[in-house]
Design a protein around this motif. Sequence first.
Motif, PDB file in Angstrom:
ATOM      1  N   LYS A   1      -9.719  24.141  39.719  1.00  0.00           N
ATOM      2  CA  LYS A   1      -9.160  24.135  41.061  1.00  0.00           C
ATOM      3  C   LYS A   1      -7.636  24.087  40.969  1.00  0.00           C
ATOM      4  O   LYS A   1      -7.078  23.249  40.272  1.00  0.00           O
ATOM      5  N   VAL A   2      -6.991  24.958  41.660  1.00  0.00           N
ATOM      6  CA  VAL A   2      -5.534  24.990  41.651  1.00  0.00           C
ATOM      7  C   VAL A   2      -4.999  23.835  42.488  1.00  0.00           C
ATOM      8  O   VAL A   2      -5.441  23.609  43.612  1.00  0.00           O
ATOM      9  N   ASN A   3      -4.043  23.104  41.954  1.00  0.00           N
ATOM     10  CA  ASN A   3      -3.472  21.949  42.646  1.00  0.00           C
ATOM     11  C   ASN A   3      -2.328  22.417  43.549  1.00  0.00           C
ATOM     12  O   ASN A   3      -1.151  22.352  43.201  1.00  0.00           O
ATOM     13  N   TRP A   4      -2.708  22.870  44.743  1.00  0.00           N
ATOM     14  CA  TRP A   4      -1.688  23.349  45.670  1.00  0.00           C
ATOM     15  C   TRP A   4      -0.817  22.205  46.193  1.00  0.00           C
ATOM     16  O   TRP A   4       0.356  22.397  46.504  1.00  0.00           O
ATOM     17  N   GLY A   5      -1.383  21.016  46.316  1.00  0.00           N
ATOM     18  CA  GLY A   5      -0.585  19.874  46.763  1.00  0.00           C
ATOM     19  C   GLY A   5       0.560  19.579  45.818  1.00  0.00           C
ATOM     20  O   GLY A   5       1.651  19.180  46.235  1.00  0.00           O
TER      21      GLY A   5
ATOM     22  N   GLY B   1       3.279  22.085  46.575  1.00  0.00           N
ATOM     23  CA  GLY B   1       3.946  21.723  47.826  1.00  0.00           C
ATOM     24  C   GLY B   1       4.888  20.546  47.653  1.00  0.00           C
ATOM     25  O   GLY B   1       6.006  20.539  48.188  1.00  0.00           O
ATOM     26  N   MET B   2       4.465  19.529  46.884  1.00  0.00           N
ATOM     27  CA  MET B   2       5.332  18.390  46.621  1.00  0.00           C
ATOM     28  C   MET B   2       6.551  18.796  45.808  1.00  0.00           C
ATOM     29  O   MET B   2       7.669  18.310  46.042  1.00  0.00           O
ATOM     30  N   ALA B   3       6.362  19.689  44.839  1.00  0.00           N
ATOM     31  CA  ALA B   3       7.496  20.149  44.029  1.00  0.00           C
ATOM     32  C   ALA B   3       8.543  20.828  44.901  1.00  0.00           C
ATOM     33  O   ALA B   3       9.751  20.568  44.769  1.00  0.00           O
ATOM     34  N   ALA B   4       8.104  21.702  45.803  1.00  0.00           N
ATOM     35  CA  ALA B   4       9.048  22.396  46.688  1.00  0.00           C
ATOM     36  C   ALA B   4       9.733  21.416  47.636  1.00  0.00           C
ATOM     37  O   ALA B   4      10.937  21.519  47.902  1.00  0.00           O
ATOM     38  N   THR B   5       8.989  20.439  48.166  1.00  0.00           N
ATOM     39  CA  THR B   5       9.577  19.458  49.088  1.00  0.00           C
ATOM     40  C   THR B   5      10.617  18.596  48.388  1.00  0.00           C
ATOM     41  O   THR B   5      11.681  18.311  48.953  1.00  0.00           O
ATOM     42  N   LEU B   6      10.338  18.166  47.165  1.00  0.00           N
ATOM     43  CA  LEU B   6      11.307  17.352  46.436  1.00  0.00           C
ATOM     44  C   LEU B   6      12.549  18.158  46.055  1.00  0.00           C
ATOM     45  O   LEU B   6      13.650  17.601  45.969  1.00  0.00           O
ATOM     46  N   ALA B   7      12.406  19.447  45.832  1.00  0.00           N
ATOM     47  CA  ALA B   7      13.585  20.290  45.603  1.00  0.00           C
ATOM     48  C   ALA B   7      14.455  20.316  46.853  1.00  0.00           C
ATOM     49  O   ALA B   7      15.691  20.242  46.779  1.00  0.00           O
TER      50      ALA B   7
ATOM     51  N   GLY C   1      -4.588  18.923  47.841  1.00  0.00           N
ATOM     52  CA  GLY C   1      -3.770  19.471  48.920  1.00  0.00           C
ATOM     53  C   GLY C   1      -3.527  18.433  50.003  1.00  0.00           C
ATOM     54  O   GLY C   1      -2.420  18.318  50.537  1.00  0.00           O
ATOM     55  N   VAL C   2      -4.554  17.649  50.333  1.00  0.00           N
ATOM     56  CA  VAL C   2      -4.403  16.591  51.350  1.00  0.00           C
ATOM     57  C   VAL C   2      -3.438  15.517  50.854  1.00  0.00           C
ATOM     58  O   VAL C   2      -2.576  15.044  51.604  1.00  0.00           O
ATOM     59  N   LEU C   3      -3.546  15.137  49.591  1.00  0.00           N
ATOM     60  CA  LEU C   3      -2.644  14.129  49.032  1.00  0.00           C
ATOM     61  C   LEU C   3      -1.192  14.606  49.082  1.00  0.00           C
ATOM     62  O   LEU C   3      -0.283  13.844  49.426  1.00  0.00           O
ATOM     63  N   GLY C   4      -0.995  15.877  48.709  1.00  0.00           N
ATOM     64  CA  GLY C   4       0.358  16.420  48.781  1.00  0.00           C
ATOM     65  C   GLY C   4       0.898  16.424  50.196  1.00  0.00           C
ATOM     66  O   GLY C   4       2.063  16.097  50.438  1.00  0.00           O
ATOM     67  N   MET C   5       0.057  16.767  51.168  1.00  0.00           N
ATOM     68  CA  MET C   5       0.499  16.816  52.562  1.00  0.00           C
ATOM     69  C   MET C   5       0.814  15.417  53.097  1.00  0.00           C
ATOM     70  O   MET C   5       1.706  15.252  53.931  1.00  0.00           O
ATOM     71  N   ILE C   6       0.072  14.404  52.628  1.00  0.00           N
ATOM     72  CA  ILE C   6       0.381  13.029  53.053  1.00  0.00           C
ATOM     73  C   ILE C   6       1.818  12.687  52.687  1.00  0.00           C
ATOM     74  O   ILE C   6       2.576  12.136  53.494  1.00  0.00           O
ATOM     75  N   TYR C   7       2.182  13.046  51.472  1.00  0.00           N
ATOM     76  CA  TYR C   7       3.542  12.716  51.044  1.00  0.00           C
ATOM     77  C   TYR C   7       4.587  13.579  51.755  1.00  0.00           C
ATOM     78  O   TYR C   7       5.653  13.089  52.144  1.00  0.00           O
ATOM     79  N   ILE C   8       4.302  14.838  51.967  1.00  0.00           N
ATOM     80  CA  ILE C   8       5.249  15.720  52.666  1.00  0.00           C
ATOM     81  C   ILE C   8       5.473  15.235  54.090  1.00  0.00           C
ATOM     82  O   ILE C   8       6.602  15.242  54.601  1.00  0.00           O
TER      83      ILE C   8
END
Length: 645
Positions: A420-424, A427-433, A612-619
């Motif tokens: 499974k690709v870790n899209w979260g 997303g977190m990498a782009a947000t932290l940039a 993906g949900v975990l990444g969105m929580i942080y974003i």
Amino acid sequence: MLVVRLWSMRHGELRLAIDYGSVSTAAVLAWPGGWLPLAWDGSPWLSSAVHVSADGRVETGQQAWTAAVAAPEGFEPSPLRSGQERLVLSGVEVAVVDLVAATLSRVEVEAARVAGGPVADVRLVVPGAWGPRRSTWLRRAAKRAGLPEVTVVAAPVAVADHLVEVGTPVPVGAYLAVCDLGAGVEASVLRRGPTGFEILSTLDDPGAGGARVDELLVSQLDGHHREGAAVTGAAAWQQLANARMAKETLSVHPTVAVGVPPVVLAAGQVEAVARPVLERAARVTVEAVAAAELAPDQVAGVYLVGGGASMPAAARSVGEATGRAPVVVPGPGAVAVRGAAHAAGPPSGGVDAAALDTGPPGPPLRRALALIVPALASLALLGDHLWIRQRAGGDYDSVYRYRAYISAGNGFGGGDFMVKVNWGELGMAATLALVACLCAAALLASVLPVMTGLRGPAGSDGVQMGGGLLVAAGLGLGAAALYAAGAAQYLVAPAAPFLKWTLLPALPLVAVVVTVALLAARWGRRPVMGWHEWLRFPVGSVIPAAVGMLLVEYLHWTWLDTPLESGLERLGGLLIGVGAAFALVRPLAYRIVVAAPLGAVAAAITGVDSTGVLGMIYIVAVTAWWAQRLWHLVYRPPQPWLPAA
């Protein structure tokens, strides 16, 4: 909001203190247990400059500087330093006392507006070297401005009173040296007696303060733009405004660009220009101590106040001359006016208190960490995301099947296992940039040309900061798009899902940042904690969130399902929840309260299908943190000292 009338308050409860300076004017309202700085056009400093039009109309503050562009012959930047009783401006002869009264009248109008009625108790701060004649002259200006009978307070006495009010130990019989670095320098030595402070000596030098530094900076800017030719008329006043803006900005930023065409000045250049002036001010301080027939070691403390005290070179120069480490009083530009009003402690709201003085920038290491940590965390998450190519075998066939799986919208599979690709994570990498770029907004603002398209209040760096935020947001979005394009190219996969996970989650955050930038530029408000602290995204949020996501991704690739691996994977989810909580709230107690349930929920839902949900929580938490920045600029609390209607 309730409508209130301060005239219903008991006599003597409210005090108005005014410090009319040769360059700028400050004023505060104070009452038992609280105080409030007045503001004009969003700035706590009202320029003392005036402009007289041909029909005799007098403009003050920023309006005077604006009018000087079209009619420079009517402009006077400092009536108090003119040394004359009458001036001819725009062909109109006007008394200097009336020009001073025009500025004081504007202070009186603003005080009455904020208070809901006239203030009866008014104190005027005057230099310690002023005698009865000049104090009476200023009283006359205050009367013409519509102020009631005023009490005159000598500036060094007001500073000493403020030191006692804020808890500085000054026993009876102790001596203090106060160096006031304003437009000029005034050094005084005081002794605390049983009933208050008495001035033992006062020496002043109009050519050893901020006004002289401004003149030297104007000469430097003039040399850049005109190759040594003199600048006259409106251009001269603009150069003076540029010099003052550069000096103020460089107390916060390492560089600043001023003028058209822009000239980039560094803090070191201003310090080199100011050093001989500050050394001259330091000599005045030594001479004032000697005039009081004291040695420097007999003085309990040397205190620096005034707008020029925020320059690091000021403390060094005075310290080297006196052999004593001077104390720069917090908020040095407003110390005298607060002392005259007996205003101690934090303000009671309504105006940005820290805007009274931008002060020196925060510790360099902490500022650097706020930028470096999100950037490194972003690169670590991106690298881990791209490592799927090696983890999946690295051969072309695996990548091809991975690409086909993405086209179906799921991931990559083959053989007896499914990846499974870790899209979260992406997303977190782009947000932290994006966060790293926003943390650098103050630095970006310092190298931008002054934006003349947006008008901000006098003395405010909000316009430049707004530009810095917009540039930072653009760079952050560019980095996110580059992440998507680079990842798709490296993994030989369609770019659409990568762009969806890097750009779409960042759009609400960018919208908030753009709104903050426009409001900062329009209102010119400085945040209470200063720009660097205001922009510093909590490192304590970035580290656990990034470590948690890396832990979740790593354990997914162990291909094991033991209780230990499962527990560690859920620990990763817990850390992501903790990182989100640390972004949502700041006080430690609140963080503990929020982190417990949020971390528990994140740990409970952690799994291969929920990254993906975990990444969105942080974003979402990061976006909420920036929404708080917006709230800091928009919200102005009601005045708790006002009586109920």
